[in-house]
Design a protein around this motif. Structure first.
Motif, mmCIF file in Angstrom:
data_model
loop_
_atom_site.group_PDB
_atom_site.id
_atom_site.type_symbol
_atom_site.label_atom_id
_atom_site.label_comp_id
_atom_site.label_asym_id
_atom_site.label_seq_id
_atom_site.Cartn_x
_atom_site.Cartn_y
_atom_site.Cartn_z
ATOM 1 N N GLU A 218 4.772 -4.292 4.073
ATOM 2 C CA GLU A 218 4.472 -4.304 5.505
ATOM 3 C C GLU A 218 4.113 -2.890 5.941
ATOM 4 O O GLU A 218 4.936 -1.980 5.878
ATOM 5 C CB GLU A 218 5.668 -4.827 6.301
ATOM 6 C CG GLU A 218 5.969 -6.295 6.044
ATOM 7 C CD GLU A 218 7.005 -6.849 7.007
ATOM 8 O OE1 GLU A 218 7.341 -6.144 7.980
ATOM 9 O OE2 GLU A 218 7.467 -7.970 6.777
ATOM 10 N N VAL A 219 2.868 -2.729 6.370
ATOM 11 C CA VAL A 219 2.389 -1.416 6.787
ATOM 12 C C VAL A 219 2.007 -1.441 8.262
ATOM 13 O O VAL A 219 1.815 -2.501 8.861
ATOM 14 C CB VAL A 219 1.181 -0.960 5.949
ATOM 15 C CG1 VAL A 219 1.529 -0.921 4.473
ATOM 16 C CG2 VAL A 219 -0.020 -1.862 6.180
ATOM 17 N N TYR A 238 -10.412 8.160 11.460
ATOM 18 C CA TYR A 238 -9.663 7.152 10.725
ATOM 19 C C TYR A 238 -8.281 6.941 11.318
ATOM 20 O O TYR A 238 -7.716 7.815 11.982
ATOM 21 C CB TYR A 238 -9.552 7.528 9.245
ATOM 22 C CG TYR A 238 -8.760 8.780 8.954
ATOM 23 C CD1 TYR A 238 -7.377 8.723 8.730
ATOM 24 C CD2 TYR A 238 -9.386 10.018 8.871
ATOM 25 C CE1 TYR A 238 -6.646 9.868 8.448
ATOM 26 C CE2 TYR A 238 -8.669 11.167 8.602
ATOM 27 C CZ TYR A 238 -7.301 11.080 8.382
ATOM 28 O OH TYR A 238 -6.580 12.215 8.119
ATOM 29 N N ALA A 239 -7.749 5.740 11.063
ATOM 30 C CA ALA A 239 -6.395 5.399 11.491
ATOM 31 C C ALA A 239 -5.427 5.728 10.374
ATOM 32 O O ALA A 239 -5.709 5.493 9.199
ATOM 33 C CB ALA A 239 -6.317 3.915 11.844
ATOM 34 N N LYS A 240 -4.276 6.270 10.748
ATOM 35 C CA LYS A 240 -3.240 6.583 9.767
ATOM 36 C C LYS A 240 -2.453 5.316 9.426
ATOM 37 O O LYS A 240 -2.202 4.476 10.281
ATOM 38 C CB LYS A 240 -2.312 7.667 10.311
ATOM 39 C CG LYS A 240 -3.018 9.006 10.497
ATOM 40 C CD LYS A 240 -2.072 10.081 10.969
ATOM 41 C CE LYS A 240 -1.692 9.900 12.432
ATOM 42 N NZ LYS A 240 -0.860 11.028 12.922
ATOM 43 N N VAL A 241 -2.101 5.199 8.164
ATOM 44 C CA VAL A 241 -1.402 4.007 7.677
ATOM 45 C C VAL A 241 -0.109 4.444 6.999
ATOM 46 O O VAL A 241 -0.110 5.381 6.198
ATOM 47 C CB VAL A 241 -2.275 3.221 6.670
ATOM 48 C CG1 VAL A 241 -1.532 1.986 6.167
ATOM 49 C CG2 VAL A 241 -3.598 2.828 7.313
ATOM 50 N N HIS A 242 0.992 3.775 7.328
ATOM 51 C CA HIS A 242 2.259 4.094 6.688
ATOM 52 C C HIS A 242 3.134 2.856 6.619
ATOM 53 O O HIS A 242 2.885 1.854 7.301
ATOM 54 C CB HIS A 242 2.991 5.212 7.452
ATOM 55 C CG HIS A 242 3.254 4.879 8.889
ATOM 56 N ND1 HIS A 242 2.383 5.216 9.900
ATOM 57 C CD2 HIS A 242 4.282 4.218 9.486
ATOM 58 C CE1 HIS A 242 2.864 4.798 11.060
ATOM 59 N NE2 HIS A 242 4.003 4.189 10.837
ATOM 60 N N MET A 243 4.160 2.920 5.780
ATOM 61 C CA MET A 243 5.085 1.805 5.628
ATOM 62 C C MET A 243 5.947 1.645 6.877
ATOM 63 O O MET A 243 6.416 2.623 7.454
ATOM 64 C CB MET A 243 5.980 2.030 4.408
ATOM 65 C CG MET A 243 5.286 1.879 3.078
ATOM 66 S SD MET A 243 4.909 0.154 2.706
ATOM 67 C CE MET A 243 6.558 -0.554 2.608
ATOM 68 N N LYS A 244 6.171 0.400 7.279
ATOM 69 C CA LYS A 244 7.002 0.139 8.440
ATOM 70 C C LYS A 244 8.445 0.580 8.222
ATOM 71 O O LYS A 244 9.124 1.008 9.160
ATOM 72 C CB LYS A 244 6.972 -1.362 8.794
ATOM 73 C CG LYS A 244 5.789 -1.772 9.649
ATOM 74 C CD LYS A 244 5.957 -3.204 10.124
ATOM 75 C CE LYS A 244 4.848 -3.574 11.104
ATOM 76 N NZ LYS A 244 5.029 -4.956 11.622
ATOM 77 N N ASP A 245 8.923 0.466 6.980
ATOM 78 C CA ASP A 245 10.318 0.830 6.715
ATOM 79 C C ASP A 245 10.497 2.329 6.485
ATOM 80 O O ASP A 245 11.595 2.807 6.188
ATOM 81 C CB ASP A 245 10.860 0.045 5.523
ATOM 82 C CG ASP A 245 10.102 0.336 4.218
ATOM 83 O OD1 ASP A 245 9.271 1.266 4.205
ATOM 84 O OD2 ASP A 245 10.350 -0.378 3.228
ATOM 85 N N GLY A 246 9.410 3.105 6.629
ATOM 86 C CA GLY A 246 9.499 4.546 6.481
ATOM 87 C C GLY A 246 9.562 5.030 5.049
ATOM 88 O O GLY A 246 9.673 6.231 4.801
ATOM 89 N N SER A 247 9.466 4.129 4.082
ATOM 90 C CA SER A 247 9.547 4.519 2.669
ATOM 91 C C SER A 247 8.205 5.066 2.179
ATOM 92 O O SER A 247 7.191 5.022 2.881
ATOM 93 C CB SER A 247 9.956 3.318 1.814
ATOM 94 O OG SER A 247 8.888 2.384 1.728
#
Length: 292
Positions: A218-219, A238-247
């Motif tokens: 889940e990002v 561009y849009a930044k993408v990261h993990m929802k759980d912060g991992s």
């Protein structure tokens, strides 16, 4: 060429310096380039990176390459192959144009066969880099909710910035093509496409399932950045993408996939890590709506 910073070529786990090369284009035969002007410094001692088989006649080594690149090993009127054979004291057999197969190198001395193999690898790598990208590895980010929010972003930007220079609807990404790029590839044969599919399956079995826990990651796409130092000269947003759980699991996953493909030679090693981003605006879209 910058003397203190020469171009380096990675082959079989070793690094070689590439000397300056002059290319000639012949009238009516623009595609048949006579390449072999300068060359790489390579080891004459046996190299473990290549599989060289001893035969009754001497030594033998094979090179897998797409037929599209054969002409660059042959050269105009066969000059490149002849020069290779003379300088390495080997015989080089190349399949006919349009026929897939292996380039076969034979010679009396193992060092000569290795030298020819190294030089052929450099030629293949050089001309592969000149080919346009044919495929790319990516995660698609085109879920319905993401598309809807992207269109809302586009609407707000056009409402507030439509009078700004260069800002119009044509430079926005197609919502259905939103994606997270891992790397660009040049695949020149069906065999290379099949190799890519098999490698992706191997990645899944060897480490992707372990990293993801066998479940979708889940990002979240949040925030925007640009790719140069001058905000007045921006071409890509561009849009930044990261993990929802912060991992860091997504970064670890894409970096390991990139590393695997770089090791195979299907992706040229330029970066050690993937920059996680999803392009939302690009001025190239104005010229080519099919650009990714």
């Amino acid at each position: 060429m910058e003397v203190l910073r020469p171009q380096l070529v990675r082959i079989g786990g070793r690094i070689y310096r590439k000397n300056p090369i002059q290319e000639q284009t012949y009238q009516h035969e623009e595609e048949d380039e006579d390449f072999y002007q300068g060359f790489v410094e390579c080891a004459e001692e046996p190299c473990d990176a290549y599989e060289v088989v001893q035969t009754q006649q001497g030594f033998r080594c094979t090179v897998k390459a797409p037929s599209l690149l054969y002409k660059h090993i042959v050269g105009k009127r066969g000059d490149t192959r002849k020069k290779l054979e003379v300088e390495t004291k080997t015989s080089i057999s190349i399949p006919k144009p349009g026929q897939e197969g292996e380039i076969v190198i034979t010679g009396q001395h193992r060092s000569g066969v290795i030298s020819a193999r190294t030089r052929i690898d450099v030629l293949l790598l050089t001309f592969r880099r000149k080919q346009p990208f044919t495929h790319f590895l990516a995660f698609f980010l085109n879920e319905v909710e993401v598309q809807e929010r992207f269109l809302k972003f586009q609407e707000e930007v056009l409402e507030k910035c439509s009078m700004d220079h260069g800002v119009d609807s044509t430079i926005f990404q197609n919502p259905k093509k939103l994606h997270l790029t891992i790397g660009m590839l040049v695949l020149l044969s069906e065999q290379e496409i099949q190799q890519t599919c098999e490698m992706l399956q191997q990645c899944k079995e060897e480490f992707i399932d372990d990293i993801s826990g066998g479940k979708p990651l889940e990002v979240e796409m949040a925030g925007i950045e640009y790719m140069n130092d001058d905000p007045g000269m921006v071409d890509v947003l561009y849009a930044k993408v990261h993990m929802k759980d912060g991992s860091n699991r997504l970064q670890e996953l894409v970096d390991r996939v990139l590393e695997r493909f770089q090791a195979s030679g299907l992706i040229v090693k330029e970066w050690n890590s993937v920059k996680l981003h999803a392009t939302v605006m690009n001025t190239l879209f104005r010229k080519d709506p099919n650009a990714v």
